[in-house]
Design a protein around this motif. Structure first.
Motif, PDB file in Angstrom:
ATOM      1  N   LEU A   1       0.875  -1.172   0.000  1.00 36.74           N
ATOM      2  CA  LEU A   1       0.000   0.000   0.000  1.00 36.74           C
ATOM      3  C   LEU A   1       0.908   1.216   0.000  1.00 36.74           C
ATOM      4  O   LEU A   1       1.687   1.423   0.925  1.00 36.74           O
ATOM      5  N   SER A   2       0.812   2.026  -1.045  1.00 33.65           N
ATOM      6  CA  SER A   2       1.794   3.086  -1.243  1.00 33.65           C
ATOM      7  C   SER A   2       1.162   4.466  -1.353  1.00 33.65           C
ATOM      8  O   SER A   2       1.398   5.219  -2.306  1.00 33.65           O
ATOM      9  N   ASN A   3       0.350   4.791  -0.376  1.00 32.36           N
ATOM     10  CA  ASN A   3      -0.255   6.121  -0.324  1.00 32.36           C
ATOM     11  C   ASN A   3      -0.163   6.684   1.091  1.00 32.36           C
ATOM     12  O   ASN A   3      -1.171   6.953   1.744  1.00 32.36           O
TER      13      ASN A   3
ATOM     14  N   ASN B   1      -2.367   5.584   4.010  1.00 34.73           N
ATOM     15  CA  ASN B   1      -2.662   4.366   3.241  1.00 34.73           C
ATOM     16  C   ASN B   1      -4.124   3.963   3.406  1.00 34.73           C
ATOM     17  O   ASN B   1      -4.465   2.786   3.573  1.00 34.73           O
TER      18      ASN B   1
ATOM     19  N   ALA C   1       3.002  -2.130   3.652  1.00 32.07           N
ATOM     20  CA  ALA C   1       2.621  -0.735   3.483  1.00 32.07           C
ATOM     21  C   ALA C   1       3.839   0.174   3.598  1.00 32.07           C
ATOM     22  O   ALA C   1       4.790  -0.134   4.328  1.00 32.07           O
TER      23      ALA C   1
ATOM     24  N   CYS D   1      -2.268   0.985   7.741  1.00 32.40           N
ATOM     25  CA  CYS D   1      -3.515   1.397   7.083  1.00 32.40           C
ATOM     26  C   CYS D   1      -4.440   2.028   8.113  1.00 32.40           C
ATOM     27  O   CYS D   1      -4.703   1.417   9.151  1.00 32.40           O
TER      28      CYS D   1
END
Length: 270
Positions: free
Chosen positions: A26-28, A32, A62, A68
């Motif tokens: 997960l790359s936000n 995330n 992540a 997350c």
């Protein structure tokens, strides 16, 4: 490995194949969050891996300090001005999340959560939905919806199927964060490792599992979750049938023969 360019280049979920182990990151960061776009990206990556023979085990990791943070509250709040006060969008979000979690549970490949940081609300649900979870000693877990007037009802489904009821209710009713040690005591994670060794330990676990027959892993994972919802007698009847079918696999014949001959087994997935 076969993949469409759109999926490979999706910036929200990066893909890295190391041997037979596929790492989905997960790359936000920093949150995330499980926005619609993030859930679409993760679902697409999982679906692609379903029929990819080059993938035996999946790791969900992540980027950043938060594994997350759950649903994207800003995205949800932005739809309160809709004619239906956001009901349609809320329904879409919750259904998509529920389908994503079920996709992990019913996926034919084992899925391992690699957690380094905070997993909260639907992020905690994501961890609980994976088959195994390994975290750093500084990770934390919580279902804090009750603190903002939104009980974590869907995270409760995964949580209550992985930890004891009173411990699940403790997390759900207080909304407080539990540390890694408590999460292991509760049964939410399998192992706790120092941050610098997390990737190495997870990869070792994944490689150990990936060395088994892919057909047997698929059969065993499906049977595990199905029997868990049955009565004792139903579970034994069902699993006896599964064992008989498994014994007829070519891989079972090969594996037992290799054990008796004291040699390495060669899996064909049949």
């Amino acid at each position: 490995m076969c993949a469409t360019p759109a999926l490979v280049e999706n910036p929200l979920v990066t893909r890295d194949l190391n041997g037979l182990v596929l790492r989905l990151t997960l790359s936000n960061p920093p949150a995330n969050a499980l926005s619609i776009a993030m859930m679409e990206a993760l679902s697409a990556a999982l679906e692609l891996a379903r029929t990819d023979d080059a993938v035996r085990v999946i790791v969900i990791a992540a980027a950043g300090k938060v594994f997350c943070a759950g649903h994207d509250l800003k995205e949800l709040t932005a739809h309160r001005g809709d004619e239906d006060r956001g009901r349609s969008f809320f329904d879409k979000t919750m259904r998509m999340c529920s389908e994503l979690m079920q996709m992990i549970v019913t996926h034919p490949k084992p899925v391992i959560a690699e957690v380094d940081g905070l997993a909260t609300a639907a992020g905690c649900q994501l961890v609980a939905s994976c088959d195994l979870a390994i975290c750093t000693d500084t990770s934390g877990f919580c279902t804090p919806g009750v603190n903002i007037g939104l009980f974590c009802s869907t995270p409760m489904v995964a949580l209550s199927r992985n930890v004891h009821r009173k411990q699940a209710m403790e997390m759900l009713l207080t909304g407080e964060t539990i540390d890694a040690s408590t999460a292991r005591e509760f049964g939410l994670v399998n192992r706790i490792v120092p941050k610098e060794y997390l990737g190495q330990v997870v990869q070792k676990y994944a490689e150990t599992i990936a060395a088994k027959s892919p057909l047997v892993l698929k059969t065993g994972k499906e049977a595990f979750y199905r029997q868990a919802e049955m009565s004792l007698q139903e579970a034994y009847d069902y699993c006896a049938e599964v064992m008989v079918g498994n014994m007829l696999y070519r891989d079972a014949e090969e594996g037992i023969g290799a054990f008796l001959d004291k040699r390495k087994a060669h899996w064909t997935g049949e």
